[in-house]
Design a protein around this motif. Structure first.
Motif, PDB file in Angstrom:
ATOM      1  N   ASN A 150       0.921  -1.727  -0.170  1.00 52.71           N
ATOM      2  CA  ASN A 150       0.512   0.006  -0.125  1.00 52.71           C
ATOM      3  C   ASN A 150       1.167   1.190   0.217  1.00 52.71           C
ATOM      4  O   ASN A 150       2.056   1.550   0.797  1.00 52.71           O
ATOM      5  CB  ASN A 150      -0.832  -0.423   0.900  1.00 52.71           C
ATOM      6  N   LYS A 151       0.155   2.571  -0.585  1.00 55.86           N
ATOM      7  CA  LYS A 151       0.838   3.579  -1.116  1.00 55.86           C
ATOM      8  C   LYS A 151       0.887   4.801   0.444  1.00 55.86           C
ATOM      9  O   LYS A 151       1.774   5.692   0.601  1.00 55.86           O
ATOM     10  CB  LYS A 151       0.835   3.764  -1.951  1.00 55.86           C
ATOM     11  N   LEU A 152      -0.108   4.310   1.803  1.00 58.73           N
ATOM     12  CA  LEU A 152      -0.135   5.412   2.602  1.00 58.73           C
ATOM     13  C   LEU A 152       1.108   4.851   3.631  1.00 58.73           C
ATOM     14  O   LEU A 152       0.869   5.221   5.083  1.00 58.73           O
ATOM     15  CB  LEU A 152      -2.000   4.916   2.941  1.00 58.73           C
ATOM     16  N   GLY A 153       1.303   3.603   4.167  1.00 54.96           N
ATOM     17  CA  GLY A 153       2.377   3.283   4.974  1.00 54.96           C
ATOM     18  C   GLY A 153       1.915   2.274   6.290  1.00 54.96           C
ATOM     19  O   GLY A 153       2.125   2.371   7.618  1.00 54.96           O
ATOM     20  N   LEU A 154       0.340   1.813   5.165  1.00 55.77           N
ATOM     21  CA  LEU A 154      -0.476   1.922   7.121  1.00 55.77           C
ATOM     22  C   LEU A 154       0.205   0.076   6.718  1.00 55.77           C
ATOM     23  O   LEU A 154       1.013  -0.203   5.977  1.00 55.77           O
ATOM     24  CB  LEU A 154      -1.328   1.312   6.007  1.00 55.77           C
ATOM     25  N   THR A 155       0.212  -0.869   8.284  1.00 54.39           N
ATOM     26  CA  THR A 155       0.282  -1.303   8.818  1.00 54.39           C
ATOM     27  C   THR A 155      -0.175  -2.826   9.154  1.00 54.39           C
ATOM     28  O   THR A 155       0.173  -4.302   9.445  1.00 54.39           O
ATOM     29  CB  THR A 155       1.526  -1.676  10.007  1.00 54.39           C
ATOM     30  N   ASP A 156      -1.370  -2.445   9.011  1.00 57.29           N
ATOM     31  CA  ASP A 156      -2.235  -3.789   9.920  1.00 57.29           C
ATOM     32  C   ASP A 156      -3.676  -3.205   9.671  1.00 57.29           C
ATOM     33  O   ASP A 156      -4.287  -1.676   9.353  1.00 57.29           O
ATOM     34  CB  ASP A 156      -2.376  -3.752  11.355  1.00 57.29           C
ATOM     35  N   PHE A 157      -4.854  -3.936   9.352  1.00 59.71           N
ATOM     36  CA  PHE A 157      -6.274  -3.655   9.157  1.00 59.71           C
ATOM     37  C   PHE A 157      -6.747  -4.699  10.122  1.00 59.71           C
ATOM     38  O   PHE A 157      -6.589  -6.006  11.063  1.00 59.71           O
ATOM     39  CB  PHE A 157      -6.291  -3.476   8.374  1.00 59.71           C
ATOM     40  N   LYS A 158      -8.294  -4.317  10.635  1.00 57.60           N
ATOM     41  CA  LYS A 158      -9.101  -4.920  11.347  1.00 57.60           C
ATOM     42  C   LYS A 158      -9.914  -4.647  10.685  1.00 57.60           C
ATOM     43  O   LYS A 158     -11.334  -2.921  10.579  1.00 57.60           O
ATOM     44  CB  LYS A 158      -9.099  -4.289  13.033  1.00 57.60           C
ATOM     45  N   TRP A 159     -12.034  -5.661  11.364  1.00 58.34           N
ATOM     46  CA  TRP A 159     -13.129  -4.912  10.813  1.00 58.34           C
ATOM     47  C   TRP A 159     -13.888  -5.515  12.640  1.00 58.34           C
ATOM     48  O   TRP A 159     -13.821  -5.761  12.932  1.00 58.34           O
ATOM     49  CB  TRP A 159     -13.546  -5.437  10.125  1.00 58.34           C
ATOM     50  N   LEU A 160     -14.752  -4.082  12.606  1.00 59.87           N
ATOM     51  CA  LEU A 160     -14.773  -3.998  14.521  1.00 59.87           C
ATOM     52  C   LEU A 160     -16.220  -3.424  14.278  1.00 59.87           C
ATOM     53  O   LEU A 160     -16.393  -2.417  13.264  1.00 59.87           O
ATOM     54  CB  LEU A 160     -14.178  -3.153  14.906  1.00 59.87           C
ATOM     55  N   ALA A 161     -17.159  -3.704  15.666  1.00 57.13           N
ATOM     56  CA  ALA A 161     -18.137  -2.949  15.614  1.00 57.13           C
ATOM     57  C   ALA A 161     -18.093  -1.553  16.272  1.00 57.13           C
ATOM     58  O   ALA A 161     -17.247  -1.587  16.563  1.00 57.13           O
ATOM     59  CB  ALA A 161     -19.172  -4.273  16.157  1.00 57.13           C
ATOM     60  N   LYS A 162     -19.294  -0.722  16.018  1.00 58.62           N
ATOM     61  CA  LYS A 162     -18.659   0.130  16.679  1.00 58.62           C
ATOM     62  C   LYS A 162     -18.201  -0.011  18.341  1.00 58.62           C
ATOM     63  O   LYS A 162     -17.069   0.709  18.416  1.00 58.62           O
ATOM     64  CB  LYS A 162     -20.495   0.985  16.685  1.00 58.62           C
ATOM     65  N   GLU A 163     -18.919  -0.905  19.135  1.00 62.11           N
ATOM     66  CA  GLU A 163     -18.247  -0.445  20.606  1.00 62.11           C
ATOM     67  C   GLU A 163     -16.581  -0.770  20.214  1.00 62.11           C
ATOM     68  O   GLU A 163     -15.839  -0.401  21.810  1.00 62.11           O
ATOM     69  CB  GLU A 163     -18.958  -1.099  21.221  1.00 62.11           C
ATOM     70  N   GLU A 164     -16.145  -1.718  19.388  1.00 60.82           N
ATOM     71  CA  GLU A 164     -15.106  -2.452  19.351  1.00 60.82           C
ATOM     72  C   GLU A 164     -13.938  -0.896  18.426  1.00 60.82           C
ATOM     73  O   GLU A 164     -13.067  -0.982  18.887  1.00 60.82           O
ATOM     74  CB  GLU A 164     -14.785  -3.218  18.169  1.00 60.82           C
ATOM     75  N   VAL A 165     -14.207  -0.555  18.374  1.00 61.04           N
ATOM     76  CA  VAL A 165     -13.609   0.960  17.412  1.00 61.04           C
ATOM     77  C   VAL A 165     -13.352   0.934  18.784  1.00 61.04           C
ATOM     78  O   VAL A 165     -12.124   2.297  18.512  1.00 61.04           O
ATOM     79  CB  VAL A 165     -14.696   1.483  16.477  1.00 61.04           C
ATOM     80  N   GLN A 166     -14.445   1.922  19.330  1.00 62.91           N
ATOM     81  CA  GLN A 166     -14.054   3.005  20.424  1.00 62.91           C
ATOM     82  C   GLN A 166     -13.096   2.238  20.975  1.00 62.91           C
ATOM     83  O   GLN A 166     -11.963   3.097  22.596  1.00 62.91           O
ATOM     84  CB  GLN A 166     -15.739   2.642  21.288  1.00 62.91           C
ATOM     85  N   GLY A 167     -12.586   0.933  21.554  1.00 60.89           N
ATOM     86  CA  GLY A 167     -11.598   0.603  22.174  1.00 60.89           C
ATOM     87  C   GLY A 167     -10.188   0.929  21.399  1.00 60.89           C
ATOM     88  O   GLY A 167      -9.385   0.911  22.256  1.00 60.89           O
ATOM     89  N   GLU A 168     -10.350   1.050  20.080  1.00 62.16           N
ATOM     90  CA  GLU A 168      -8.891   0.835  19.440  1.00 62.16           C
ATOM     91  C   GLU A 168      -9.119   2.329  19.218  1.00 62.16           C
ATOM     92  O   GLU A 168      -6.827   3.060  18.989  1.00 62.16           O
ATOM     93  CB  GLU A 168      -9.366   0.512  18.131  1.00 62.16           C
ATOM     94  N   VAL A 169      -9.697   3.464  19.124  1.00 57.44           N
ATOM     95  CA  VAL A 169      -8.758   5.022  18.450  1.00 57.44           C
ATOM     96  C   VAL A 169      -8.435   6.006  19.624  1.00 57.44           C
ATOM     97  O   VAL A 169      -9.619   5.491  20.395  1.00 57.44           O
ATOM     98  CB  VAL A 169      -9.957   4.738  17.854  1.00 57.44           C
ATOM     99  N   ASP A 170      -8.743   6.530  19.366  1.00 59.78           N
ATOM    100  CA  ASP A 170      -8.346   7.502  20.907  1.00 59.78           C
ATOM    101  C   ASP A 170      -9.508   8.469  20.874  1.00 59.78           C
ATOM    102  O   ASP A 170     -10.456   7.685  20.354  1.00 59.78           O
ATOM    103  CB  ASP A 170      -7.063   9.457  20.149  1.00 59.78           C
ATOM    104  N   LYS A 171      -9.334   8.840  22.189  1.00 59.18           N
ATOM    105  CA  LYS A 171     -10.025   9.514  22.615  1.00 59.18           C
ATOM    106  C   LYS A 171     -10.952  11.010  21.839  1.00 59.18           C
ATOM    107  O   LYS A 171     -12.595  10.973  21.568  1.00 59.18           O
ATOM    108  CB  LYS A 171     -10.383   9.864  24.582  1.00 59.18           C
ATOM    109  N   SER A 172     -10.838  11.301  21.712  1.00 60.36           N
ATOM    110  CA  SER A 172     -10.570  12.377  20.988  1.00 60.36           C
ATOM    111  C   SER A 172     -11.559  12.441  19.487  1.00 60.36           C
ATOM    112  O   SER A 172     -12.003  12.869  19.180  1.00 60.36           O
ATOM    113  CB  SER A 172      -9.647  13.658  20.781  1.00 60.36           C
TER     114      SER A 172
END
Length: 344
Positions: free
Chosen positions: A310-332
């Motif tokens: 990939n051209k954006l330097g990405l290292t990993d990916f996940k398919w997550l539900a809404k509450e699972e997204v909350q546990g991975e991303v920053d608070k802001s």
């Protein structure tokens, strides 16, 4: 006569015509307020109001395009116990309506289907296969309803009963089958009925977050890990293009060409503002205070993400539900994107 009234008369005289009352009132209020603001005052608090900080013409924000790529639910949700109990109640109510009809309305007399129905009705005591044994008529017919949470109202129990009933003929060992005119009198062999696919998949049991074959009742969203190790939605710097075309480019450059996706609409569904601790000076001489990412909505129709090359330097990916997204991303980040995600 105050300053506002004098100004109104001067404007009316210059125009050579009268001024309507609403215009007079507007001009009077506007210029009277301006004149009052220009008058000196003894109130020290008003004389020392700090000036409002205005952004410099040399300050700016970088623009990025993000994509909220989702996989919609594949199956219906599980029923609530109250819904299951009410559905069972409706099934039994429908059976009471059907019972007054003679069975010859459904089966021709002395056919194989008619004889099989008579054998099975002796065993289950009710025409329906999946709603339990009960008597719809008689002195105790009022006492046939089930409580919420009864096994007869569970969808899995009903499916098993339907399969069990379909796989056998109702004939017990030692029973002599009645001769059927024009049909073979040999004992019907039990046939295996294909079972429905399970609602809980192997990916659910293994908690494989890279698989699209999980959480079939929920909407899944694609998260990627950038070079900084932060989990975000796929995004890239906005170029001289539309947001719609930029979203398609971001998906191709980040997840490869093996995904068939559809970008929904031409307008963003939200944005995220990131302020830099130290402003960056661009080549044009402007100070970049941060970046604003505008998110486009997209759906995956087929395929899978592939970050190789990939051209954006990405290292990993996940398919997550809404509450699972909350546990991975920053608070802001979560505070900005949470209202863009579906609860189911």
């Amino acid at each position: 006569m105050n300053t506002g009234q004098q100004t109104t008369r001067r404007l009316a005289a210059r125009a050579g015509r009268s001024v309507c009352w609403s215009c007079k009132d507007t001009l009077s209020r506007k210029y009277a307020s301006a004149a009052a603001a220009a008058l000196p005052t003894d109130d020290q608090s008003l004389q020392h109001i700090p000036p409002v900080a205005q952004p410099s013409s040399q300050d700016s924000y970088g623009i990025k395009t993000g994509v909220v790529l989702s996989r919609p639910p594949q199956i219906t949700r599980d029923l609530h116990p109250l819904e299951s109990a009410f559905f069972l109640y409706q099934r039994r109510l429908n059976e009471r309506t059907a019972l007054p009809f003679t069975r010859y309305f459904y089966y021709k007399k002395r056919t194989a289907a008619d004889l099989e129905w008579k054998r099975k009705i002796k065993q289950r005591l009710t025409p329906a296969r999946d709603i339990g044994r009960y008597k719809g008529y008689g002195e105790e017919s009022w006492n046939d309803e089930l409580l919420m949470g009864a096994k007869e109202s569970d969808i899995h129990h009903q499916v098993e009963k339907l399969i069990e009933d379909a796989e056998q003929t109702g004939a017990q060992d030692g029973d002599e089958a009645e001769p059927v005119p024009g049909a073979s009198n040999s004992k019907k062999e039990e046939e295996k009925i294909e079972r429905p696919m399970p609602r809980v998949t192997e990916a659910d049991l293994k908690n494989d977050v890279k698989s699209l074959n999980r959480q079939l009742q929920r909407t899944l969203y694609l998260l990627v890990k950038n070079q900084e190790g932060r989990w975000i939605f796929p995004q890239d710097t906005f170029a001289q293009e539309t947001l719609h075309s930029a979203a398609g480019r971001v998906l191709t450059e980040s997840c490869g060409e093996n995904m068939h996706t559809w970008v929904v609409g031409n307008a963003p569904i939200g944005y995220y503002q990131q302020d830099y601790q130290n402003p960056i000076k661009t080549l044009s001489g402007l100070r970049e205070l941060g970046a604003k990412t505008f998110f486009m909505k997209a759906r995956i129709m087929a395929g899978q993400a592939n970050l190789e090359g990939n051209k954006l330097g990405l290292t990993d990916f996940k398919w997550l539900a809404k509450e699972e997204v909350q546990g991975e991303v920053d608070k802001s980040y979560w505070h900005s994107v949470k209202n863009m995600l579906a609860e189911r």
